[in-house]
Design an enzyme around this catalytic site. Structure first.
Site, PDB file in Angstrom:
ATOM      1  CE1 TYR A 153       1.439  -3.938  -0.402  1.00  0.00           C
ATOM      2  CE2 TYR A 153       1.617  -6.170  -1.280  1.00  0.00           C
ATOM      3  CZ  TYR A 153       0.887  -5.438  -0.509  1.00  0.00           C
ATOM      4  OH  TYR A 153       0.084  -5.731   0.318  1.00  0.00           O
ATOM      5  CE  LYS A 157       2.568  -6.288   2.610  1.00  0.00           C
ATOM      6  NZ  LYS A 157       2.118  -5.868   4.001  1.00  0.00           N
TER       7      LYS A 157
END
Ligand SMILES: NC(=O)c1ccc[n+]([C@@H]2O[C@H](COP(=O)([O-])OP(=O)(O)OC[C@H]3O[C@@H](n4cnc5c(N)ncnc54)[C@H](O)[C@@H]3O)[C@@H](O)[C@H]2O)c1
Length: 274
Positions: A153, A157
């Site tokens: 994750y 990002k």
């Protein structure tokens, strides 16, 4: 600014739904785009009735280039232009890297990173041809600081932030402007998903925010066009500094994890994460 057509991805839930609501309230025409078509249609009908405004919905799977083509074309057909794209759709699979399947790691990359890249690449020629446009990417504090439980994750990002600024600088002489926004922990179904996994702790180390607080920042960015928004500002300072110095990062993160364990134990999400 009112009357501009704003296309929001992942807008059937959480931050995206709050962005759609606040944008509609402020007089923007809003396209609610989500892979969950029925939820998107229901929210669009609700907001259109509440604000007596143009609010429509479209089914969009951000992983699919054809789906992007169709969704943006239908927005231009319905509203006459695509003035603002808010790339907000995102997913998480909770757990440490070794505990997720390769399919789950790939899934996060497909939605969060490749979905955003595909959206930007589909909107950019369209906005360039019409001579104006603004792209707002909803990123995360994890783009500055690698965190335990957020391996892929956070990687998506980090990648989204790098892609965002590269393209924004490449396009600096063109008609399209770019803003990127980094929310902290926000009380959405995504945070509830993290609360449901006892191994997921770090999001609870600090106070969480309501989706409306984050959405206000996003909709403000549509008008003000900031280069980058870190919210709240003080939190961003720690993340940015710790993210630059690996020794500090390796010292600080286990302490934040301990704080997360303690606060998580105190919180019942439905009882009110705060
Ligand atoms: N909630 C947080 O604590 C937090 C913190 C920082 C950043 N963010 C980011 O904010 C954004 C919104 O998160 P949220 O918390 O509102 O999540 P959420 O789970 O409440 O909503 C995400 C929405 O995205 C949609 N979606 C999922 N896959 C999709 C796909 N393939 N195509 C189109 N839509 C899809 C879902 O149907 C859902 O409506 C995400 O990019 C997330 O990474 C969230």
């Amino acid at each position: 600014m009112t009357g501009q057509a704003v296309f929001v991805t992942g807008a059937a839930s959480g931050i995206g739904a709050a962005v759609a609501r606040i944008a509609a309230r402020r007089g923007y025409r809003v396209m609610i785009a989500d892979v969950n078509g029925p939820a998107a249609a229901e929210l669009a009908a609700e907001l259109a009735a509440e604000f007596k405004n143009d609010v429509e919905s479209v089914v969009l799977d951000v992983r699919d280039a054809d789906s992007w083509d169709a969704a943006l074309a239908s927005t231009v057909e319905r509203f006459g232009s695509l003035d603002v794209l808010v790339n907000n759709a995102g997913i998480i699979h909770t757990g440490n890297a070794r505990d997720l399947s390769l399919a789950q790691h790939r899934d996060i990359v497909e939605v969060n990173l490749l979905g955003t890249i595909t959206g930007v690449l589909t909107a950019l020629p369209l906005m360039s041809a019409q001579g104006r446009g603004h792209i707002v990417n909803v990123c995360s504090m994890t783009s500055f600081l690698p965190l335990t439980g957020y391996s892929t994750y956070g990687a998506t990002k980090h990648g989204m932030r790098a892609f965002h600024h590269s393209v924004a600088i490449e396009e600096r002489d063109g008609p399209v402007t770019f803003s990127i926004i980094h929310p902290p922990s926000t009380r959405t179904p995504m945070l509830a998903q993290e609360m449901a996994d006892p191994s997921s702790v770090i999001a609870f180390a600090e106070k969480s925010h309501s989706p409306e607080e984050i959405a206000e920042q996003v909709v403000d960015a549509i008008a003000k066009k900031p280069v980058e928004v870190v919210f709240p500002r003080w939190a961003g300072r720690f993340q940015r500094v710790a993210g630059v110095f690996p020794v500090l990062m390796h010292w600080a993160i286990p302490r934040v994890v301990r704080k997360g364990h303690k606060r998580r134990a105190e919180l019942a999400y439905e009882g009110g994460a705060r």
